[in-house]
Design a protein around this motif. Sequence first.
Motif, PDB file in Angstrom:
ATOM      1  N   ILE A   1       0.848  -1.190   0.000  1.00  0.00           N
ATOM      2  CA  ILE A   1       0.000   0.000   0.000  1.00  0.00           C
ATOM      3  C   ILE A   1       0.886   1.243   0.000  1.00  0.00           C
ATOM      4  N   ILE A   2       0.720   2.064  -1.013  1.00  0.00           N
ATOM      5  CA  ILE A   2       1.479   3.315  -1.097  1.00  0.00           C
ATOM      6  C   ILE A   2       0.859   4.322  -0.129  1.00  0.00           C
ATOM      7  N   VAL A   3       1.703   4.943   0.698  1.00  0.00           N
ATOM      8  CA  VAL A   3       1.248   5.985   1.614  1.00  0.00           C
ATOM      9  C   VAL A   3       2.072   7.216   1.266  1.00  0.00           C
ATOM     10  N   THR A   4       1.434   8.223   0.666  1.00  0.00           N
ATOM     11  CA  THR A   4       2.187   9.358   0.145  1.00  0.00           C
ATOM     12  C   THR A   4       1.466  10.689   0.349  1.00  0.00           C
ATOM     13  N   ALA A   5       2.227  11.752   0.362  1.00  0.00           N
ATOM     14  CA  ALA A   5       1.638  13.085   0.487  1.00  0.00           C
ATOM     15  C   ALA A   5       1.144  13.589  -0.868  1.00  0.00           C
ATOM     16  N   CYS A   6       1.509  12.894  -1.937  1.00  0.00           N
ATOM     17  CA  CYS A   6       1.132  13.333  -3.277  1.00  0.00           C
ATOM     18  C   CYS A   6      -0.318  12.975  -3.592  1.00  0.00           C
ATOM     19  N   LYS A   7      -1.103  13.983  -3.898  1.00  0.00           N
ATOM     20  CA  LYS A   7      -2.517  13.738  -4.179  1.00  0.00           C
ATOM     21  C   LYS A   7      -2.805  13.734  -5.686  1.00  0.00           C
ATOM     22  N   ASP A   8      -1.787  13.513  -6.474  1.00  0.00           N
ATOM     23  CA  ASP A   8      -1.930  13.554  -7.923  1.00  0.00           C
ATOM     24  C   ASP A   8      -2.618  12.292  -8.454  1.00  0.00           C
TER      25      ASP A   8
ATOM     26  N   PRO B   1      -2.363  13.811   4.733  1.00  0.00           N
ATOM     27  CA  PRO B   1      -2.608  13.152   6.029  1.00  0.00           C
ATOM     28  C   PRO B   1      -3.837  12.242   5.921  1.00  0.00           C
ATOM     29  N   PHE B   2      -3.848  11.182   6.686  1.00  0.00           N
ATOM     30  CA  PHE B   2      -4.963  10.239   6.668  1.00  0.00           C
ATOM     31  C   PHE B   2      -5.406  10.005   8.110  1.00  0.00           C
ATOM     32  N   ARG B   3      -6.599   9.469   8.258  1.00  0.00           N
ATOM     33  CA  ARG B   3      -7.045   9.075   9.596  1.00  0.00           C
ATOM     34  C   ARG B   3      -6.582   7.647   9.807  1.00  0.00           C
ATOM     35  N   PHE B   4      -6.085   7.362  11.000  1.00  0.00           N
ATOM     36  CA  PHE B   4      -5.561   6.028  11.277  1.00  0.00           C
ATOM     37  C   PHE B   4      -6.617   4.958  11.010  1.00  0.00           C
ATOM     38  N   LYS B   5      -7.858   5.271  11.355  1.00  0.00           N
ATOM     39  CA  LYS B   5      -8.968   4.348  11.156  1.00  0.00           C
ATOM     40  C   LYS B   5      -9.073   3.919   9.681  1.00  0.00           C
ATOM     41  N   ASP B   6      -8.879   4.881   8.777  1.00  0.00           N
ATOM     42  CA  ASP B   6      -8.955   4.578   7.345  1.00  0.00           C
ATOM     43  C   ASP B   6      -7.801   3.686   6.904  1.00  0.00           C
TER      44      ASP B   6
END
Length: 124
Positions: free
Chosen positions: A81-88, A107-112
Amino acid sequence: MSCHSSQILIVEDEERLAAFIDKGLTKQGFTTAIAEDGEKALRIAREDGFDLMLLDLGLPVVNGWGVLKELRSQGEVRPIIIVTACKDEQERIFALRSGATDYITKPFRFKDLLECIQTHLTGS
Protein backbone atom coordinates in the motif's frame (compact mmCIF):
# COMPACT_ATOMS: atom_id res chain seq x y z
CA MET A 1 -7.00 -16.20 8.85
CA SER A 2 -6.84 -13.68 11.66
CA CYS A 3 -5.21 -10.38 10.83
CA HIS A 4 -3.52 -10.41 14.21
CA SER A 5 0.18 -11.18 14.34
CA SER A 6 0.44 -10.28 10.68
CA GLN A 7 3.82 -8.72 9.96
CA ILE A 8 3.52 -5.19 8.61
CA LEU A 9 6.54 -3.47 7.15
CA ILE A 10 6.31 0.31 7.53
CA VAL A 11 8.57 2.00 5.00
CA GLU A 12 8.63 5.64 6.02
CA ASP A 13 11.50 8.08 6.48
CA GLU A 14 9.50 10.57 8.55
CA GLU A 15 10.23 9.33 12.06
CA ARG A 16 7.18 10.77 13.77
CA LEU A 17 4.78 9.36 11.22
CA ALA A 18 6.47 5.95 11.27
CA ALA A 19 6.23 5.90 15.07
CA PHE A 20 2.56 6.94 14.95
CA ILE A 21 1.65 4.16 12.49
CA ASP A 22 3.82 1.67 14.37
CA LYS A 23 2.18 2.44 17.71
CA GLY A 24 -1.33 2.23 16.28
CA LEU A 25 -0.70 -1.09 14.53
CA THR A 26 1.06 -2.65 17.52
CA LYS A 27 -1.94 -1.70 19.65
CA GLN A 28 -4.13 -3.54 17.12
CA GLY A 29 -2.06 -6.70 17.60
CA PHE A 30 0.13 -6.51 14.50
CA THR A 31 3.84 -7.24 14.44
CA THR A 32 5.65 -4.34 12.81
CA ALA A 33 9.04 -3.46 11.42
CA ILE A 34 10.16 -0.01 10.27
CA ALA A 35 12.50 0.73 7.38
CA GLU A 36 13.49 4.36 6.94
CA ASP A 37 14.89 3.95 3.45
CA GLY A 38 14.21 1.86 0.38
CA GLU A 39 17.38 -0.19 0.61
CA LYS A 40 16.55 -1.31 4.14
CA ALA A 41 12.97 -2.06 3.05
CA LEU A 42 14.20 -4.37 0.31
CA ARG A 43 16.58 -6.11 2.71
CA ILE A 44 13.85 -6.71 5.32
CA ALA A 45 11.43 -7.86 2.62
CA ARG A 46 13.99 -10.43 1.42
CA GLU A 47 15.25 -11.61 4.81
CA ASP A 48 12.28 -11.43 7.16
CA GLY A 49 9.39 -11.10 4.77
CA PHE A 50 6.14 -9.29 5.54
CA ASP A 51 2.41 -9.85 5.15
CA LEU A 52 1.75 -6.31 4.02
CA MET A 53 3.92 -3.27 3.27
CA LEU A 54 3.09 0.40 3.80
CA LEU A 55 5.34 2.21 1.37
CA ASP A 56 6.16 5.91 1.25
CA LEU A 57 7.30 7.11 -2.18
CA GLY A 58 9.73 9.86 -1.14
CA LEU A 59 12.42 7.76 0.48
CA PRO A 60 16.17 8.18 0.74
CA VAL A 61 18.64 5.79 -0.97
CA VAL A 62 16.06 3.87 -3.05
CA ASN A 63 12.71 5.64 -3.45
CA GLY A 64 9.30 3.99 -3.14
CA TRP A 65 8.96 3.54 -6.90
CA GLY A 66 12.25 1.62 -6.92
CA VAL A 67 11.14 -0.60 -4.04
CA LEU A 68 7.79 -1.32 -5.69
CA LYS A 69 9.37 -2.09 -9.05
CA GLU A 70 12.09 -4.28 -7.55
CA LEU A 71 9.70 -6.35 -5.42
CA ARG A 72 7.10 -6.84 -8.13
CA SER A 73 9.75 -7.76 -10.71
CA GLN A 74 10.94 -10.48 -8.30
CA GLY A 75 7.42 -11.88 -8.25
CA GLU A 76 6.42 -10.44 -4.87
CA VAL A 77 2.64 -10.76 -4.60
CA ARG A 78 1.92 -9.62 -1.05
CA PRO A 79 -0.04 -6.36 -0.63
CA ILE A 80 1.93 -3.12 -0.97
CA ILE A 81 0.00 0.00 0.00
CA ILE A 82 1.48 3.31 -1.10
CA VAL A 83 1.25 5.98 1.61
CA THR A 84 2.19 9.36 0.15
CA ALA A 85 1.64 13.09 0.49
CA CYS A 86 1.13 13.33 -3.28
CA LYS A 87 -2.52 13.74 -4.18
CA ASP A 88 -1.93 13.55 -7.92
CA GLU A 89 -4.50 11.35 -9.65
CA GLN A 90 -2.06 10.44 -12.46
CA GLU A 91 0.47 9.27 -9.91
CA ARG A 92 -2.18 7.17 -8.16
CA ILE A 93 -3.11 5.48 -11.43
CA PHE A 94 0.55 4.93 -12.27
CA ALA A 95 1.20 3.43 -8.82
CA LEU A 96 -1.68 0.98 -9.17
CA ARG A 97 -0.56 0.05 -12.68
CA SER A 98 2.96 -0.47 -11.38
CA GLY A 99 1.76 -3.07 -8.93
CA ALA A 100 0.67 -1.13 -5.85
CA THR A 101 -2.26 -2.83 -4.13
CA ASP A 102 -3.71 0.43 -2.86
CA TYR A 103 -2.89 4.11 -2.48
CA ILE A 104 -3.50 6.30 0.58
CA THR A 105 -2.68 10.00 0.77
CA LYS A 106 -1.31 11.82 3.79
CA PRO A 107 -2.61 13.15 6.03
CA PHE A 108 -4.96 10.24 6.67
CA ARG A 109 -7.04 9.08 9.60
CA PHE A 110 -5.56 6.03 11.28
CA LYS A 111 -8.97 4.35 11.16
CA ASP A 112 -8.95 4.58 7.34
CA LEU A 113 -5.45 3.16 7.12
CA LEU A 114 -6.39 0.29 9.42
CA GLU A 115 -9.49 -0.47 7.38
CA CYS A 116 -7.42 -0.55 4.21
CA ILE A 117 -4.84 -2.87 5.81
CA GLN A 118 -7.50 -5.27 7.09
CA THR A 119 -9.22 -5.39 3.70
CA HIS A 120 -6.02 -6.43 1.95
CA LEU A 121 -4.91 -8.86 4.63
CA THR A 122 -8.17 -10.78 4.58
CA GLY A 123 -8.23 -10.56 0.80
CA SER A 124 -11.86 -9.51 0.75
